[in-house]
Scaffold this motif. Sequence first.
Motif, PDB file in Angstrom:
ATOM      1  N   SER A 227       0.827  -1.199   0.000  1.00  0.00           N
ATOM      2  CA  SER A 227       0.000   0.000   0.000  1.00  0.00           C
ATOM      3  C   SER A 227       0.867   1.258   0.000  1.00  0.00           C
ATOM      4  N   LEU A 239      -4.764  -4.165  -3.811  1.00  0.00           N
ATOM      5  CA  LEU A 239      -4.941  -3.912  -2.392  1.00  0.00           C
ATOM      6  C   LEU A 239      -6.359  -4.242  -1.944  1.00  0.00           C
ATOM      7  N   PHE A 243      -7.195  -1.388   3.081  1.00  0.00           N
ATOM      8  CA  PHE A 243      -5.972  -0.620   2.870  1.00  0.00           C
ATOM      9  C   PHE A 243      -6.141   0.527   1.883  1.00  0.00           C
ATOM     10  N   CYS A 244      -7.164   0.473   1.038  1.00  0.00           N
ATOM     11  CA  CYS A 244      -7.237   1.501  -0.004  1.00  0.00           C
ATOM     12  C   CYS A 244      -8.501   2.350   0.034  1.00  0.00           C
TER      13      CYS A 244
END
Length: 300
Positions: A227, A239, A243-244
Amino acid sequence: MVDLNDIAVFAAVAQFESFSRAARSLGMPVSTVSRKVTALEEQLGVTLLQRTTRKLSLTAQGRAYYAECGEPLKQLRDAERVLSEAQRRPEGLLRVTVPMTLGQPPFFDFLSAFLKTYPEIEVDLLVTNMFMDLVAENIDVAVRFGDLRDSSLVAQRLGRSTHFLVAAPGYLDKHGTPSRPEDLSGHRCVLVNARGNEAEWHLVKGGEAASLRVTGAVSVHDIQSASAMTERGHGIGRLPPIFCDSLLASGKLLRVLPGWSAPDVFVHAVYPTRRFLPSRLQVFLQELKAWRGPAWQPLR
């Protein structure tokens, strides 16, 4: 060795000074109570009770034996009561291990809310990608993504997880935006656990599927590093939402090939046995299944 059950029956008879009343309190037939006391006397080689047709009384040995047995029996009953209450009431130490994918604010928010809801529960949390032996390490529950190894452990399915294709705006401005999966072969990708900085990516979109070999200047060994390097413009990354999502919302990352993603994998809560689950583990599993965070999508 003397049977503890026989001692407990004798103690009840001594307390009530009656076979019938002791039998009622124990939920046993009078004949069973009498037989157990007789068996205890034979085992000890002494007469504990003096029996007549009209009266039941303790002998001197019986009084001395009851005096010595009473407190240990009370301690055993107290210990049994404590265990029973611990099984019913959510309290005590819960040892949990989760992969590094979950070591993010959304999961910590979930865990914080859980601890506030159940203030008598303590949590020992281990965030690691190592495959822990739950029995040897005395761990109550593990969250695991993907295929499970064959074992005697109990697995409870929590949901599905996927990975999206994302990239930093600066990277896309410089290298262009792919319009189909095959275009990824001409791009730098941020890889996880790759060999020789090459990897095979599998992507799906509805009923379509694509498998392609990708390369990149950066290969890492955990999602957090992937990430970070994707956000810094070192290529296209795969990802999970946990995480995104925030980076997409802020514009620091953009979706690439919207609609395409890595194939879903199942997420499980794994624990050593389904027998006699303590209440603290039961409520944790319930809350984990009910959680609607970005780590996985609920099962349909």
